[in-house]
Design a protein around this motif. Structure first.
Motif, short mmCIF file in Angstrom:
data_model
loop_
_atom_site.label_atom_id
_atom_site.label_comp_id
_atom_site.label_asym_id
_atom_site.label_seq_id
_atom_site.Cartn_x
_atom_site.Cartn_y
_atom_site.Cartn_z
N ASP A 1 0.81 -1.22 0.00
CA ASP A 1 0.00 0.00 0.00
C ASP A 1 0.84 1.27 0.00
N LYS A 2 2.12 1.17 0.35
CA LYS A 2 3.02 2.34 0.37
C LYS A 2 3.88 2.43 -0.90
N ILE A 3 3.79 1.45 -1.78
CA ILE A 3 4.57 1.45 -3.02
C ILE A 3 3.79 2.19 -4.10
N SER A 4 4.44 3.12 -4.75
CA SER A 4 3.81 3.89 -5.82
C SER A 4 4.29 3.40 -7.19
N VAL A 5 3.56 3.79 -8.22
CA VAL A 5 4.01 3.50 -9.58
C VAL A 5 5.37 4.13 -9.81
N LYS A 6 5.59 5.30 -9.27
CA LYS A 6 6.89 5.97 -9.40
C LYS A 6 8.00 5.11 -8.79
N ASP A 7 7.74 4.53 -7.61
CA ASP A 7 8.73 3.64 -6.98
C ASP A 7 9.06 2.47 -7.89
N ILE A 8 8.02 1.87 -8.47
CA ILE A 8 8.20 0.69 -9.33
C ILE A 8 9.03 1.05 -10.56
N THR A 9 8.66 2.17 -11.21
CA THR A 9 9.35 2.54 -12.45
C THR A 9 10.80 2.97 -12.19
N GLU A 10 11.02 3.71 -11.12
CA GLU A 10 12.39 4.11 -10.80
C GLU A 10 13.26 2.90 -10.47
N ASN A 11 12.67 1.94 -9.78
CA ASN A 11 13.42 0.74 -9.39
C ASN A 11 13.84 -0.10 -10.59
N CYS A 12 13.04 -0.12 -11.65
CA CYS A 12 13.42 -0.94 -12.80
C CYS A 12 13.94 -0.11 -13.97
N GLY A 13 14.03 1.20 -13.79
CA GLY A 13 14.66 2.03 -14.81
C GLY A 13 13.83 2.29 -16.05
N ILE A 14 12.52 2.37 -15.89
CA ILE A 14 11.66 2.73 -17.02
C ILE A 14 10.89 3.99 -16.66
N ASN A 15 10.25 4.58 -17.64
CA ASN A 15 9.45 5.77 -17.33
C ASN A 15 8.00 5.36 -17.05
N ARG A 16 7.28 6.28 -16.44
CA ARG A 16 5.89 6.00 -16.05
C ARG A 16 5.02 5.68 -17.26
N GLN A 17 5.29 6.33 -18.37
CA GLN A 17 4.50 6.09 -19.57
C GLN A 17 4.61 4.63 -20.01
N THR A 18 5.79 4.06 -19.89
CA THR A 18 5.98 2.65 -20.22
C THR A 18 5.16 1.76 -19.29
N PHE A 19 5.19 2.10 -18.00
CA PHE A 19 4.37 1.34 -17.04
C PHE A 19 2.90 1.37 -17.47
N TYR A 20 2.38 2.57 -17.72
CA TYR A 20 0.97 2.72 -18.05
C TYR A 20 0.60 2.16 -19.42
N TYR A 21 1.58 1.97 -20.28
CA TYR A 21 1.33 1.30 -21.55
C TYR A 21 0.97 -0.17 -21.29
N HIS A 22 1.58 -0.75 -20.27
CA HIS A 22 1.38 -2.17 -19.97
C HIS A 22 0.32 -2.45 -18.90
N PHE A 23 0.19 -1.53 -17.94
CA PHE A 23 -0.74 -1.75 -16.82
C PHE A 23 -1.50 -0.48 -16.49
N GLU A 24 -2.76 -0.63 -16.18
CA GLU A 24 -3.61 0.50 -15.82
C GLU A 24 -3.18 1.14 -14.50
N ASP A 25 -2.80 0.30 -13.55
CA ASP A 25 -2.34 0.77 -12.24
C ASP A 25 -1.60 -0.37 -11.55
N LYS A 26 -1.16 -0.15 -10.32
CA LYS A 26 -0.37 -1.18 -9.64
C LYS A 26 -1.23 -2.40 -9.28
N PHE A 27 -2.53 -2.23 -9.16
CA PHE A 27 -3.41 -3.36 -8.88
C PHE A 27 -3.54 -4.28 -10.08
N LYS A 28 -3.58 -3.71 -11.28
CA LYS A 28 -3.62 -4.54 -12.50
C LYS A 28 -2.29 -5.27 -12.67
N LEU A 29 -1.20 -4.63 -12.28
CA LEU A 29 0.10 -5.30 -12.27
C LEU A 29 0.05 -6.48 -11.30
N LEU A 30 -0.50 -6.27 -10.14
CA LEU A 30 -0.60 -7.32 -9.13
C LEU A 30 -1.44 -8.49 -9.65
#
Length: 188
Positions: free
Chosen positions: A25-54
């Motif tokens: 619940d404390k992890i943000s999309v920004k945390d996820i993208t920074e940790n794997c070295g991609i931009n937020r736009q790439t994340f949102y291209y693949h997943f609607e939000d962190k729950f869809k990723l889950l």
């Protein structure tokens, strides 16, 4: 493996890594993208939000391959495989089940209910069980399985996957006999 799948897996691995040091619940999309070295736009291209990723992680890691071709004879082994996978990523599963405000529990319950409905349809060759009865029976068993797994996770996965699935198998055999008798009573 396609480039899209490689990216999804990198994002998923990033979330898994972050759950070792932070609650879901404390992890943000920004945390996820920074940790794997991609931009937020790439994340949102693949997943609607962190729950869809889950959901994607649970679907791909626990349900798709391990539960493929599950049937009445092999379900205890398939379930043991799922629990074994969960123990190999223990922190991730404990964290996400503990810190998603029942989101994952609801998701797993829906998946389990669908499997039980399909099983009931296969058993009920003569079509004696109506939709309401099928739904009720499937939800009953889904709650039993999901509740057992969730409790096992929340208590730290102390019992072995074999112990848990063996007990589930014994209980489901007893319950399925009762359900069979119940179905026969209501259809006579």
């Amino acid at each position: 493996m396609s480039e899209s799948l490689i990216t999804k897996r990198a994002i998923a691995d990033s979330l898994k890594e972050l759950t070792r040091s932070k609650t879901f619940d404390k992890i943000s999309v920004k945390d996820i993208t920074e940790n794997c070295g991609i931009n937020r736009q790439t994340f949102y291209y693949h997943f609607e939000d962190k729950f869809k990723l889950l959901e994607w992680i649970y679907e791909n890691d626990l349900l798709e391959k391990p539960m493929a071709e599950v049937d009445f004879d092999n379900w205890p082994e398939k379930m043991e495989d799922v629990l074994t996978i969960m123990t190999s990523d223990k922190y991730f599963y404990i964290n996400t089940i503990s810190h998603t405000e029942n989101y994952i529990q609801t998701y797993l319950l829906g998946q389990a209910q669908t499997l039980f409905e399909q099983a009931i349809d296969k058993l009920d060759e003569k079509g004696k069980v109506n939709d309401a009865e099928r739904n009720y029976i499937a939800r009953f068993f889904a709650y039993g399985i999901c509740g057992t797994v969730i409790e096992w996770v929340l208590k730290g996965m102390e019992e072995t996957p074999k112990f848990v699935t063996s007990n589930m198998r014994d209980m489901l055999i007893s319950c399925s006999r009762a359900a069979y008798l119940h179905i026969n009573e209501i259809t006579q």
